[in-house]
Design a protein around this motif. Structure first.
Motif, PDB file in Angstrom:
ATOM      1  N   SER A   1      -0.176   2.889 -40.305  1.00  0.00           N
ATOM      2  CA  SER A   1      -1.515   3.393 -40.609  1.00  0.00           C
ATOM      3  C   SER A   1      -2.452   2.272 -41.050  1.00  0.00           C
ATOM      4  CB  SER A   1      -1.425   4.455 -41.713  1.00  0.00           C
ATOM      5  OG  SER A   1      -0.849   3.919 -42.889  1.00  0.00           O
ATOM      6  N   VAL A   2      -1.903   1.215 -41.651  1.00  0.00           N
ATOM      7  CA  VAL A   2      -2.724   0.083 -42.082  1.00  0.00           C
ATOM      8  C   VAL A   2      -3.314  -0.639 -40.873  1.00  0.00           C
ATOM      9  CG1 VAL A   2      -2.655  -2.183 -43.202  1.00  0.00           C
ATOM     10  CG2 VAL A   2      -1.545  -0.228 -44.283  1.00  0.00           C
ATOM     11  N   VAL A   3      -2.535  -0.742 -39.804  1.00  0.00           N
ATOM     12  CA  VAL A   3      -3.029  -1.381 -38.578  1.00  0.00           C
ATOM     13  C   VAL A   3      -4.237  -0.610 -38.042  1.00  0.00           C
ATOM     14  CG1 VAL A   3      -2.443  -2.120 -36.240  1.00  0.00           C
ATOM     15  CG2 VAL A   3      -0.729  -2.252 -38.056  1.00  0.00           C
ATOM     16  N   PHE A   4      -4.127   0.710 -38.037  1.00  0.00           N
ATOM     17  CA  PHE A   4      -5.242   1.531 -37.564  1.00  0.00           C
ATOM     18  C   PHE A   4      -6.472   1.333 -38.440  1.00  0.00           C
ATOM     19  CE2 PHE A   4      -7.175   5.963 -37.271  1.00  0.00           C
ATOM     20  CZ  PHE A   4      -7.883   5.650 -36.118  1.00  0.00           C
ATOM     21  N   ASP A   5      -6.275   1.235 -39.765  1.00  0.00           N
ATOM     22  CA  ASP A   5      -7.398   1.010 -40.675  1.00  0.00           C
ATOM     23  C   ASP A   5      -8.082  -0.334 -40.390  1.00  0.00           C
ATOM     24  OD1 ASP A   5      -6.995   3.394 -41.997  1.00  0.00           O
ATOM     25  OD2 ASP A   5      -5.674   2.526 -43.502  1.00  0.00           O
ATOM     26  N   ILE A   6      -7.283  -1.359 -40.122  1.00  0.00           N
ATOM     27  CA  ILE A   6      -7.845  -2.691 -39.840  1.00  0.00           C
ATOM     28  C   ILE A   6      -8.609  -2.679 -38.521  1.00  0.00           C
ATOM     29  CG2 ILE A   6      -7.261  -5.108 -39.384  1.00  0.00           C
ATOM     30  CD1 ILE A   6      -4.826  -4.707 -41.233  1.00  0.00           C
ATOM     31  N   VAL A   7      -8.065  -1.987 -37.514  1.00  0.00           N
ATOM     32  CA  VAL A   7      -8.750  -1.881 -36.222  1.00  0.00           C
ATOM     33  C   VAL A   7     -10.107  -1.203 -36.398  1.00  0.00           C
ATOM     34  CG1 VAL A   7      -8.688  -0.738 -33.970  1.00  0.00           C
ATOM     35  CG2 VAL A   7      -6.656  -1.905 -34.823  1.00  0.00           C
ATOM     36  N   ARG A   8     -10.136  -0.137 -37.170  1.00  0.00           N
ATOM     37  CA  ARG A   8     -11.406   0.571 -37.409  1.00  0.00           C
ATOM     38  C   ARG A   8     -12.416  -0.315 -38.129  1.00  0.00           C
ATOM     39  NH1 ARG A   8     -11.456   5.590 -40.519  1.00  0.00           N
ATOM     40  NH2 ARG A   8      -9.724   4.749 -41.736  1.00  0.00           N
ATOM     41  N   PHE A   9     -11.940  -1.108 -39.076  1.00  0.00           N
ATOM     42  CA  PHE A   9     -12.846  -1.998 -39.807  1.00  0.00           C
ATOM     43  C   PHE A   9     -13.425  -3.076 -38.892  1.00  0.00           C
ATOM     44  CE2 PHE A   9     -13.244  -6.107 -41.996  1.00  0.00           C
ATOM     45  CZ  PHE A   9     -14.305  -5.812 -42.845  1.00  0.00           C
ATOM     46  N   VAL A  10     -12.579  -3.649 -38.047  1.00  0.00           N
ATOM     47  CA  VAL A  10     -13.016  -4.748 -37.181  1.00  0.00           C
ATOM     48  C   VAL A  10     -14.013  -4.271 -36.133  1.00  0.00           C
ATOM     49  CG1 VAL A  10     -12.223  -6.341 -35.376  1.00  0.00           C
ATOM     50  CG2 VAL A  10     -10.960  -6.166 -37.528  1.00  0.00           C
ATOM     51  N   LEU A  11     -13.817  -3.085 -35.582  1.00  0.00           N
ATOM     52  CA  LEU A  11     -14.639  -2.632 -34.463  1.00  0.00           C
ATOM     53  C   LEU A  11     -15.810  -1.750 -34.865  1.00  0.00           C
ATOM     54  CD1 LEU A  11     -11.929  -1.881 -31.736  1.00  0.00           C
ATOM     55  CD2 LEU A  11     -13.313  -3.927 -32.045  1.00  0.00           C
ATOM     56  N   VAL A  12     -16.048  -1.590 -36.168  1.00  0.00           N
ATOM     57  CA  VAL A  12     -17.173  -0.772 -36.591  1.00  0.00           C
ATOM     58  C   VAL A  12     -18.489  -1.493 -36.280  1.00  0.00           C
ATOM     59  CG1 VAL A  12     -17.290  -1.717 -38.929  1.00  0.00           C
ATOM     60  CG2 VAL A  12     -18.059   0.633 -38.511  1.00  0.00           C
ATOM     61  N   GLY A  13     -19.496  -0.725 -35.897  1.00  0.00           N
ATOM     62  CA  GLY A  13     -20.804  -1.310 -35.620  1.00  0.00           C
ATOM     63  C   GLY A  13     -20.875  -1.983 -34.256  1.00  0.00           C
ATOM     64  N   THR A  14     -21.844  -2.893 -34.100  1.00  0.00           N
ATOM     65  CA  THR A  14     -22.049  -3.591 -32.831  1.00  0.00           C
ATOM     66  C   THR A  14     -20.896  -4.556 -32.561  1.00  0.00           C
ATOM     67  OG1 THR A  14     -24.437  -3.490 -33.177  1.00  0.00           O
ATOM     68  CG2 THR A  14     -23.634  -5.032 -31.503  1.00  0.00           C
ATOM     69  N   LEU A  15     -20.379  -4.498 -31.354  1.00  0.00           N
ATOM     70  CA  LEU A  15     -19.254  -5.369 -31.004  1.00  0.00           C
ATOM     71  C   LEU A  15     -19.760  -6.753 -30.618  1.00  0.00           C
ATOM     72  CD1 LEU A  15     -16.867  -3.031 -28.971  1.00  0.00           C
ATOM     73  CD2 LEU A  15     -16.906  -3.535 -31.401  1.00  0.00           C
ATOM     74  N   SER A  16     -19.250  -7.750 -31.313  1.00  0.00           N
ATOM     75  CA  SER A  16     -19.598  -9.139 -31.021  1.00  0.00           C
ATOM     76  C   SER A  16     -18.374  -9.850 -30.470  1.00  0.00           C
ATOM     77  CB  SER A  16     -20.063  -9.836 -32.297  1.00  0.00           C
ATOM     78  OG  SER A  16     -19.007  -9.872 -33.258  1.00  0.00           O
ATOM     79  N   GLU A  17     -18.577 -11.085 -30.028  1.00  0.00           N
ATOM     80  CA  GLU A  17     -17.460 -11.866 -29.509  1.00  0.00           C
ATOM     81  C   GLU A  17     -16.416 -12.121 -30.595  1.00  0.00           C
ATOM     82  OE1 GLU A  17     -16.741 -15.970 -26.913  1.00  0.00           O
ATOM     83  OE2 GLU A  17     -18.760 -15.262 -27.373  1.00  0.00           O
ATOM     84  N   VAL A  18     -16.866 -12.277 -31.842  1.00  0.00           N
ATOM     85  CA  VAL A  18     -15.942 -12.493 -32.959  1.00  0.00           C
ATOM     86  C   VAL A  18     -15.067 -11.264 -33.160  1.00  0.00           C
ATOM     87  CG1 VAL A  18     -15.767 -12.892 -35.442  1.00  0.00           C
ATOM     88  CG2 VAL A  18     -17.518 -14.081 -34.115  1.00  0.00           C
ATOM     89  N   LYS A  19     -15.669 -10.088 -33.153  1.00  0.00           N
ATOM     90  CA  LYS A  19     -14.912  -8.852 -33.359  1.00  0.00           C
ATOM     91  C   LYS A  19     -13.935  -8.589 -32.220  1.00  0.00           C
ATOM     92  CE  LYS A  19     -18.137  -6.306 -36.301  1.00  0.00           C
ATOM     93  NZ  LYS A  19     -18.900  -5.047 -36.455  1.00  0.00           N
ATOM     94  N   ILE A  20     -14.361  -8.871 -31.000  1.00  0.00           N
ATOM     95  CA  ILE A  20     -13.478  -8.655 -29.852  1.00  0.00           C
ATOM     96  C   ILE A  20     -12.265  -9.573 -29.940  1.00  0.00           C
ATOM     97  CG2 ILE A  20     -13.292  -8.798 -27.337  1.00  0.00           C
ATOM     98  CD1 ILE A  20     -16.296  -8.116 -27.235  1.00  0.00           C
ATOM     99  N   GLU A  21     -12.479 -10.815 -30.353  1.00  0.00           N
ATOM    100  CA  GLU A  21     -11.371 -11.755 -30.504  1.00  0.00           C
ATOM    101  C   GLU A  21     -10.399 -11.277 -31.584  1.00  0.00           C
ATOM    102  OE1 GLU A  21      -8.817 -14.748 -29.886  1.00  0.00           O
ATOM    103  OE2 GLU A  21     -10.560 -14.248 -28.644  1.00  0.00           O
ATOM    104  N   LEU A  22     -10.925 -10.735 -32.677  1.00  0.00           N
ATOM    105  CA  LEU A  22     -10.053 -10.215 -33.733  1.00  0.00           C
ATOM    106  C   LEU A  22      -9.270  -8.998 -33.251  1.00  0.00           C
ATOM    107  CD1 LEU A  22     -12.278 -10.506 -36.953  1.00  0.00           C
ATOM    108  CD2 LEU A  22     -10.530 -12.079 -36.108  1.00  0.00           C
ATOM    109  N   ALA A  23      -9.910  -8.139 -32.448  1.00  0.00           N
ATOM    110  CA  ALA A  23      -9.212  -6.972 -31.894  1.00  0.00           C
ATOM    111  C   ALA A  23      -8.072  -7.406 -30.979  1.00  0.00           C
ATOM    112  CB  ALA A  23     -10.198  -6.088 -31.136  1.00  0.00           C
ATOM    113  N   LEU A  24      -8.321  -8.429 -30.154  1.00  0.00           N
ATOM    114  CA  LEU A  24      -7.267  -8.962 -29.290  1.00  0.00           C
ATOM    115  C   LEU A  24      -6.124  -9.554 -30.125  1.00  0.00           C
ATOM    116  CD1 LEU A  24      -9.462 -10.681 -26.553  1.00  0.00           C
ATOM    117  CD2 LEU A  24      -7.875  -8.784 -26.181  1.00  0.00           C
ATOM    118  N   THR A  25      -6.465 -10.190 -31.245  1.00  0.00           N
ATOM    119  CA  THR A  25      -5.445 -10.757 -32.128  1.00  0.00           C
ATOM    120  C   THR A  25      -4.561  -9.660 -32.714  1.00  0.00           C
ATOM    121  OG1 THR A  25      -6.933 -12.586 -32.687  1.00  0.00           O
ATOM    122  CG2 THR A  25      -5.061 -12.211 -34.153  1.00  0.00           C
TER     123      THR A  25
END
Length: 477
Positions: free
Chosen positions: A91-115
């Motif tokens: 469930s923590v992984v899901f929480d982190i994914v939601r935090f990273v992808l909230v709002g406008t998606l930038s190149e930084v956020k996309i890279e973190l999602a891939l990580t």
């Protein structure tokens, strides 16, 4: 004081190697096991605070290679390794994914999602299928909504790549060689003298709130309070008790291996056939023999129902309709499982025989499974000679006759027309003894049970087409 030194050293250097981050993550897991859950809770909160600060700075710089962006990535790697080593729940992984992808998606956020997918995807997929499905749905939804409005071609290409990685992860086509680099670290955690054989996963940290989204409960950092150790999720009580009940049922049905028990839980704990297919696919993909075992468990459950249940037909058809190679492997394994049960059917009771007959008839008609009718040749009408079992010695007057009668009658009712019946029954031409037996079943068992010709002309047309296809070959010989 220890945490003020450990966490900055683990993630604050933008040029740090991921292998060094892995060593710090292993050290955090060890301290958590030895000193109690308060240590793991403090580590999780501190690295989350660093992630918040550095991601905000990196977003302002709009540079995915900046020092702040690299530190944010190290924080993600550290958190995913804590999860992979068994310290954190899915469930923590899901929480982190939601935090990273909230709002406008930038190149930084996309890279973190891939990580997140690269470092946590394998464990999430194999060990936390429910959380994995939630992550899939959320990421797919967020990326799909952002893609049409992305004017930056670089952002658009990164979004397309993220969707492709997500699809490959779902279909088990992703290579996790990046995680193989941590095999030695993982081995150290399993053999370290300091841990005395204790498993990190047995001391998993309960996180009863939405990390990075909700306030930390009062006292959660205090050892022995809210940070109690346990297999955790936001629905821990309900999910755990349900899984425990299903696992106990699997053991009672002599499903001895952990893989078969997990497949049983995935199948019987699903909300519907589509959900069951997704859950079974996730569990099966995590093991080399998973697909074959999944089909065995599906048949195992189907023949133990009190009455024929179309649920299993829908699950089997959905699994076999998956894209290649998974769909083809499921289709092949369904045939093998059906043959295995045909060989054992002489020892079945009436209820199990009827359930098996109905399932096989449905799978013969299913275009995705395409079970051949010729599997009936594997029935043991003489019983099991090696075991001295004469249960099948009654031939068509016994349980095998009931199975054949019910299967053939159900098959004729399911087939669309006479042409389809002709095509299905043509498979029996190569087996003389089987053809003669099926003719006896058609004439002596199925025909008397059909309604009058005037009321069901289509049924009679299919019966005649099937009989004609078999009898014609017999006369030619």
């Amino acid at each position: 004081m220890c945490m003020k030194v450990l966490l900055p050293a683990a993630v604050s250097d933008p040029n740090i190697s991921v292998l060094v981050v892995g060593c710090f993550a292993a050290l955090a897991c060890t301290c958590h096991v030895l000193f109690g859950p308060a240590f793991g809770a403090a580590a999780l909160l501190q690295v989350s605070d660093i992630l918040k600060d550095r991601l905000g700075e990196a977003e302002g710089q709009e540079d995915s290679t900046s020092a702040d962006a690299r530190v944010a990535k190290s924080c993600i790697v550290f958190q995913m390794l804590l999860f992979s080593f068994g310290l954190l729940p899915g469930s923590v992984v899901f929480d982190i994914v939601r935090f990273v992808l909230v709002g406008t998606l930038s190149e930084v956020k996309i890279e973190l999602a891939l990580t997140i997918l690269r470092f946590g995807g394998r464990s999430l997929r194999s060990e936390c299928p429910e959380d994995f499905r939630e992550v899939l749905k959320f990421v797919t939804s967020e990326v799909s909504e952002a893609a049409p409005g992305s004017e930056d071609s670089e952002i658009q290409s990164r979004l397309d790549f993220l969707l492709k990685e997500l699809a490959d992860l779902k279909n088990n086509k992703v290579s996790f060689t990046v995680m193989d680099r941590f095999n030695q670290t993982r081995g150290w955690l399993q053999t370290a003298p300091a841990l005395s054989g204790k498993k990190v996963s047995d001391h998993m940290l309960a996180v009863p709130f939405g990390l990075l989204h909700e306030e930390v409960p009062n006292g959660w950092l205090s050892e022995g309070s809210g940070a109690a150790v346990g297999m955790a999720s936001r629905k821990v009580g309900k999910v755990s008790s349900s899984k425990d009940h299903l696992r106990a049922a699997a053991i009672a049905q002599r499903l001895s291996s952990e893989l078969r028990q997990n497949l049983f839980i995935a199948l019987m704990g699903a909300e519907d056939a589509e959900d069951a297919a997704e859950r079974v696919l996730l569990v099966a993909s995590a093991a080399k023999t998973g697909i074959g075992e999944a089909c065995i468990v599906l048949f195992h459950c189907a023949v133990r129902e009190k009455a024929p249940n179309p649920f299993y037909t829908h699950v089997a058809s959905t699994l076999c309709s998956r894209p290649a190679p998974a769909g083809k492997r499921f289709s092949h394994s369904m045939k093998r499982a059906a043959v295995q049960h045909m060989q054992q059917a002489h020892g079945y009771g009436m209820r199990a025989a009827v359930c098996l007959a109905e399932l096989c008839a449905a799978l013969v008609v299913s275009s995705s499974v395409a079970l051949p009718l010729s599997i009936v040749r594997f029935m043991k009408f003489g019983g099991d000679a090696n075991a001295g079992d004469g249960a099948g010695a009654q031939g068509l007057n016994g349980i095998l006759g009931l199975l054949l009668r019910h299967m053939i009658e159900s098959l004729i009712r399911r087939l669309t027309d006479a042409a389809a019946a002709k095509e299905v029954f043509a498979q029996l031409k190569k087996y003389e003894d089987v053809r003669e037996g099926i003719l006896l079943v058609l004439d002596g068992m199925v025909r008397p049970r059909l309604p009058p010709l005037a009321k069901a002309p289509e049924l009679w047309e299919k019966l005649k087409a099937a009989r004609r296809e078999i009898a014609q070959q017999t006369r030619l010989e």
